[in-house]
Design a protein around this motif. Structure first.
Motif, short mmCIF file in Angstrom:
data_model
loop_
_atom_site.label_atom_id
_atom_site.label_comp_id
_atom_site.label_asym_id
_atom_site.label_seq_id
_atom_site.Cartn_x
_atom_site.Cartn_y
_atom_site.Cartn_z
N GLY A 250 0.82 -1.21 0.00
CA GLY A 250 0.00 0.00 0.00
C GLY A 250 0.85 1.25 0.00
O GLY A 250 1.92 1.29 -0.61
N HIS A 251 0.38 2.26 0.74
CA HIS A 251 0.96 3.60 0.64
C HIS A 251 2.23 3.81 1.47
O HIS A 251 2.28 4.68 2.34
N VAL A 252 3.24 2.99 1.23
CA VAL A 252 4.53 3.21 1.89
C VAL A 252 5.60 3.39 0.82
O VAL A 252 5.41 3.01 -0.34
N ASN A 253 6.73 3.94 1.23
CA ASN A 253 7.80 4.18 0.26
C ASN A 253 8.48 2.90 -0.19
O ASN A 253 8.91 2.79 -1.33
N ALA A 321 0.02 -9.69 6.86
CA ALA A 321 -0.03 -8.76 5.71
C ALA A 321 -0.50 -7.41 6.21
O ALA A 321 -1.59 -7.29 6.74
N VAL A 322 0.36 -6.42 6.08
CA VAL A 322 0.06 -5.10 6.62
C VAL A 322 -0.25 -4.16 5.45
O VAL A 322 0.63 -3.78 4.69
N ILE A 323 -1.53 -3.86 5.30
CA ILE A 323 -1.97 -3.02 4.17
C ILE A 323 -2.14 -1.58 4.69
O ILE A 323 -2.95 -1.33 5.58
N ILE A 324 -1.34 -0.69 4.14
CA ILE A 324 -1.28 0.68 4.65
C ILE A 324 -2.08 1.62 3.74
O ILE A 324 -1.88 1.63 2.52
N MET A 325 -2.94 2.42 4.35
CA MET A 325 -3.75 3.36 3.58
C MET A 325 -3.57 4.78 4.11
O MET A 325 -3.69 5.01 5.31
#
Lengths: 425, 158
Positions: A250-253, A321-325
């Motif tokens: 998701g939204h990580v660098n 599973a780490v889904i970043i938003m």
């Protein structure tokens, strides 16, 4: 990352294309645990005891204590018994088993051989997700290497212990990650889950006693035998032994796999993944794969990454599973996509799931497309109520939990969507 | 019905299972048959059924249950793009839009020259490499930005 404790990915050199090979694995102390067990004829019960001591818990999603699971296999049973590895990694957000098999395939093979020895099993299967074909080919090659070196097959290292291991690939069905669906699939059938009981330990593959563990679980075993269960436990925390690979997406660098000790703060993991993309604000995180309840960013930032801490915060560690938003994410749209997934992947066996997942998707879809009604929020919870706990397997729960949690934590956003017929973000 | 090479591969798969459990090889047999034929016509499935000693219906059940079997003819290259949430957060929908635009087709359609079929996929277990797509089920392409998609299409069009 070198200062960190690693077990599963320790000592790997990603720039060396041959690092996965047997010779390289042996240079990383590979197969010393299996050799020791066979040379010293360590009693199977002692191995299971060591795994129990380590507090290794199932890395596939359910977190069941591995040593306890191994002790369920009937010891006196004379006929065939099977060992199965669940590498059907399809839980959205999860991609760790692929990396283990790709970069460290012999750790899985050694872990399965040790498990087979401990449970008196002579045949094993590794069921691999259909979409990762190059990983299947890698595992085929790794098994050939192990067999040629006498580490698999008949009379391993002259010990009298025999263990045959084979790879089997799926071909596109999320449900086969459910262990009894996986067994059906392995038998050459549709992957529809079985009623439990009987549990696989008494009636598994081909109706024989069977133990099924996840890839990461098996791959942790050689280290536990080499270094002792106590040491593994100490790396993590009580009841949450060892390290865990978290798949951050998701939204990580820097999306990717990060192996850290159990109990590592989420904030640290986020930092390892390069922080939020574009320096944006963390809005929400699904900490254990798409089936687990979403948590708002502020709660996540106060949470540690282990089974018990995440459960306390209101979700589950699941598959890791780490889904970043970030704050540009529309939670209605996010839920719409997940609900579509469960609708698409329901096997159709149980009515509440087959029909209910369709209802969930259609109602979230109409909210997303500006046709929602305010009563839809209660309707969604009602449909979720009527699925959860009423199906043979956990896919129904997996479809229902994200819906409830999204509405619970982001209710305002759903209401805004219904009233203004557009996204809040 | 299938080439000697395909049959050899199927025979190898059969050896993985107990002698009385040949049916276990049906998933790989169908995948091998599909690799050769491009898709699974009824007569191909009937052949596999006969070869493995299974009722034809049992083979149809498997072929229709798993997403990666082609039950209809597809283009020379089947492109399956993941749009599930983790991929969508990192450009999965943009990748799908680019493919639709460049190929001039929607999901489940084939280009007029029979070269490309576009499919929407579910999680491929490679979310860290998003956006991802599969070429003919077996070749996974990672980090598929617009540029990468253009390059891939160019390579496959040759």
């Amino acid at each position: 990352m070198t200062q960190l404790t690693q077990i599963l990915l320790a000592g790997l050199n990603p720039s060396d294309p041959n690092d996965w090979r047997l010779r390289n694995y042996e240079q990383r102390e590979g197969y010393t645990a299996l050799r020791k067990i066979l040379n010293e004829k360590i009693p199977p019960d002692a191995i299971i005891g060591e795994v129990k001591k380590s507090a290794l818990r199932g890395r596939g999603g359910a977190g069941f204590p591995t040593g306890l699971k191994w002790s369920f296999m009937p010891k006196q049973y004379e006929g065939d018994k099977y060992l199965v590895c669940n590498s059907d990694e399809g839980e959205p957000g999860t991609f760790k088993d692929r990396d283990i098999m790709h970069h460290n395939p012999h750790s899985l093979i050694e872990g399965m051989a040790i498990g087979a020895y401990a449970m008196g099993i002579r045949t094993g299967y590794n069921y691999i997700h259909g979409e990762i074909w190059d990983t299947y080919e890698r595992m085929e090659e790794a098994i050939d290497e192990a067999r040629a070196a006498g580490l698999l097959g008949d009379n391993i290292l002259g010990s009298g212990f025999s263990f045959q291991l084979y790879n089997h690939h799926g071909y596109g069905a999320y449900i086969c990650g459910e262990e009894t669906a996986l067994l059906e699939s392995l038998e050459g059938k549709k992957g529809q889950p079985r009623f439990k009981p009987p549990f696989p330990a008494s009636f598994g593959l081909y109706g024989k006693p069977t133990t099924i563990n996840n890839t990461e679980t098996f791959a942790s075993v050689p280290w536990i035998i080499r270094n002792g269960g106590e040491k593994f436990l100490q790396i993590g925390k009580p009841n949450n032994g060892g390290t865990k690979i978290f798949s951050v997406s998701g939204h990580v660098n820097k999306p990717g796999n990060y192996e850290v000790p159990m109990g590592t703060p989420f904030a640290k993991l986020l930092e390892m993944a390069g922080g939020m993309r574009g320096g944006r604000k963390l809005k929400a995180c699904i900490p254990g794969g798409s089936s687990m309840p979403v948590l708002p960013g502020d709660i996540m930032m106060r949470t540690d990454m282990d089974y018990d801490s995440i459960a306390k915060a209101g979700s589950f560690l699941g598959s890791g599973a780490v889904i970043i938003m970030d704050d540009t994410t529309c939670m209605v749209k996010a839920l719409e996509r997940l609900s579509y997934f469960y609708y698409e992947e329901s096997c159709g066996q149980c009515t509440p799931c087959r029909e209910g997942t369709g209802w969930l998707y259609r109602v979230v879809h109409r909210i997303e497309t500006g046709k929602g009604r305010i009563e839809d929020l209660d309707l969604l919870n009602n449909v979720a109520d009527n699925i959860q706990g009423r199906t043979i397997c956990a896919l129904g729960d997996a479809a229902a939990m994200p819906v409830r949690a999204m509405i619970q934590h982001f209710r305002d956003e759903f209401i805004y969507h219904i009233e203004h017929k557009k996204c809040m973000v | 019905m299938l080439s000697a090479e395909s049959l050899k591969k199927i025979d190898h798969e059969v050896t993985k299972y107990p002698a009385d459990q040949k049916q276990s090889a049906v998933m790989s047999a169908l995948a091998i048959a599909q690799d050769e034929k491009g898709w699974l016509a009824n007569e191909t499935m009937d052949f596999v059924a006969h070869y493995l000693g299974m009722p034809a219906i049992a083979v149809y059940e498997v072929a229709t249950f798993y997403n990666m079997y082609n039950l209809q003819p597809v283009g020379r290259y089947k492109l399956t793009v993941c749009t599930n949430l983790p991929c969508a957060l990192s450009g999965g929908n943009d990748a799908a839009a680019r493919l639709k635009q460049k190929l001039g087709i929607g999901f489940n359609q084939t280009t007029a020259d029979g070269k490309f079929t576009l499919k929407e996929g579910e999680c491929m277990g490679a979310c860290g490499d998003a956006p991802v797509l599969l070429v003919n089920n077996k070749r996974m392409c990672s980090f598929m930005s617009s540029d990468m998609i253009d390059q891939l299409l160019e390579e496959l069009s040759k």
